[in-house]
Write a protein that holds these residues in place. Structure first.
Motif, PDB file in Angstrom:
ATOM      1  N   TYR A 274     -62.538   7.499   5.248  1.00  0.00           N
ATOM      2  CA  TYR A 274     -62.499   6.316   4.377  1.00  0.00           C
ATOM      3  C   TYR A 274     -63.437   6.493   3.182  1.00  0.00           C
ATOM      4  CZ  TYR A 274     -63.742   1.647   2.725  1.00  0.00           C
ATOM      5  OH  TYR A 274     -64.016   0.560   1.919  1.00  0.00           O
ATOM      6  N   THR A 275     -64.672   6.939   3.436  1.00  0.00           N
ATOM      7  CA  THR A 275     -65.660   7.115   2.371  1.00  0.00           C
ATOM      8  C   THR A 275     -65.236   8.223   1.413  1.00  0.00           C
ATOM      9  OG1 THR A 275     -67.410   6.427   3.895  1.00  0.00           O
ATOM     10  CG2 THR A 275     -68.091   7.561   1.888  1.00  0.00           C
ATOM     11  N   PHE A 276     -64.733   9.307   1.961  1.00  0.00           N
ATOM     12  CA  PHE A 276     -64.293  10.433   1.142  1.00  0.00           C
ATOM     13  C   PHE A 276     -63.158  10.008   0.207  1.00  0.00           C
ATOM     14  CE2 PHE A 276     -62.560  14.501   0.010  1.00  0.00           C
ATOM     15  CZ  PHE A 276     -63.611  15.407   0.133  1.00  0.00           C
ATOM     16  N   LYS A 277     -62.172   9.294   0.761  1.00  0.00           N
ATOM     17  CA  LYS A 277     -61.044   8.818  -0.028  1.00  0.00           C
ATOM     18  C   LYS A 277     -61.501   7.843  -1.114  1.00  0.00           C
ATOM     19  CE  LYS A 277     -56.681   7.503  -0.901  1.00  0.00           C
ATOM     20  NZ  LYS A 277     -55.654   8.354  -1.521  1.00  0.00           N
ATOM     21  N   LYS A 278     -62.427   6.967  -0.768  1.00  0.00           N
ATOM     22  CA  LYS A 278     -62.911   5.963  -1.716  1.00  0.00           C
ATOM     23  C   LYS A 278     -63.672   6.608  -2.866  1.00  0.00           C
ATOM     24  CE  LYS A 278     -65.850   1.837  -1.999  1.00  0.00           C
ATOM     25  NZ  LYS A 278     -66.753   0.923  -1.251  1.00  0.00           N
TER      26      LYS A 278
END
Length: 296
Positions: A274-278
């Protein structure tokens, strides 16, 4: 012969030298391998030399921002917080050479005292290097020579040591001194301790309290120093370092996404994804595929 080294994601507080028993760092770097074309803010005991091969790049050094263009270079003094970036989000290619005092034997007091005098807190933070000035032109050529020589199958340590000595000689003879405010010096040293703690402990659970303790300051002062000198909160900086490390592992290892998530301090693979995508605009698996596709 194509003189390239494995590209890195960031320079941590302790540099990974090309050879463990010969403390000198030389590498060619592409800024496109960094999140948002921005390297992590860091500092180290080594003095650093940069030669821009292609494109333009901005450098933040102890609160100052300078721009170097293709063919120009930069000297960054010891223990200065710095990072490279480009607001245009365009790739650039550069060579970096870093020299620690231990290259000249850390047990020789005379050398260490002279190093502290020339590369200490009361000398210039940086020097822009131009081909138009003879001694700086030689420095730029030496950067290339050291990079090429250290990549040879059997590099001559005496040749590289001689070239590194010449780099230090040129800077020591031309660097200016100034009296730095004691409170400002304390701020930089405290911030260096806290960023150093993050670089060395990012894979573990870290709280704001932990970062503040590393600098022997309260939470409020910790946040103030990060915002003033790095323009990030301590936790945002920690997240940035973890993401940079994860990018490095996605490129340079065969570890699974779950393994990388835990190795970089994320609580779970789902939160890491989630953090990587964001932050990067793609999934970790997509980043890995894109890297290998561009590498071919």
């Amino acid at each position: 012969m194509n003189y390239e080294l494995e590209l890195i994601s960031d320079l941590s507080e302790t540099l990974s030298y090309n050879q463990a028993d010969f403390p000198l760092y030389a590498n060619k770097i592409k800024l496109e391998h960094f999140d948002r074309f921005t390297a992590a803010c860091h500092c180290h005991l080594d003095i650093e030399f940069v030669l821009m091969l292609e494109g333009n790049m901005d450098y933040y050094i102890n609160g100052n921002i300078v721009t170097i263009h293709a063919g120009e270079g930069l000297f960054i003094n010891s223990n200065r917080l710095h990072y490279g970036f480009t607001s245009e989000c365009k790739n650039c290619i550069l060579i970096e050479v870093a020299i620690p005092p231990s290259l000249f034997s850390e047990h020789l007091a005379y050398i260490q005292n002279f190093w502290s005098e020339k590369f200490g807190n009361e000398t210039e933070d940086f020097i822009l290097l131009s081909k138009k000035i003879p001694w700086q032109y030689e420095v730029l050529n030496l950067i290339v020579s050291i990079y090429k020589n250290i990549l040879k199958d059997k590099p001559n340590p005496f040749q590289i040591l001689s070239q590194a000595s010449k780099l230090c000689l040129h800077i020591s003879e031309n660097i200016s001194t100034y009296k730095q405010d004691s409170s400002d010096t304390w701020n930089w040293l405290t911030l260096a301790k806290m960023t150093g703690f993050i670089h060395s402990q990012y894979e573990n659970k870290i709280t704001l309290d932990d970062i503040a303790v590393a600098g022997a300051v309260c939470r409020s002062q910790c946040c103030t120093l990060f915002n003033k000198y790095i323009s990030q909160t301590p936790i945002a900086y920690l997240k940035y370092i973890r993401l940079q490390k994860s990018c490095e592992m996605l490129r340079d290892s065969k570890k699974s996404v779950s393994e990388i998530a835990l190795s970089c301090g994320f609580q779970s693979a789902s939160y890491f994804t989630y953090t990587f995508k964001k932050e990067l605009g793609m999934l970790p698996t997509e980043y890995r595929k894109q890297y290998y596709k561009n590498k071919i």
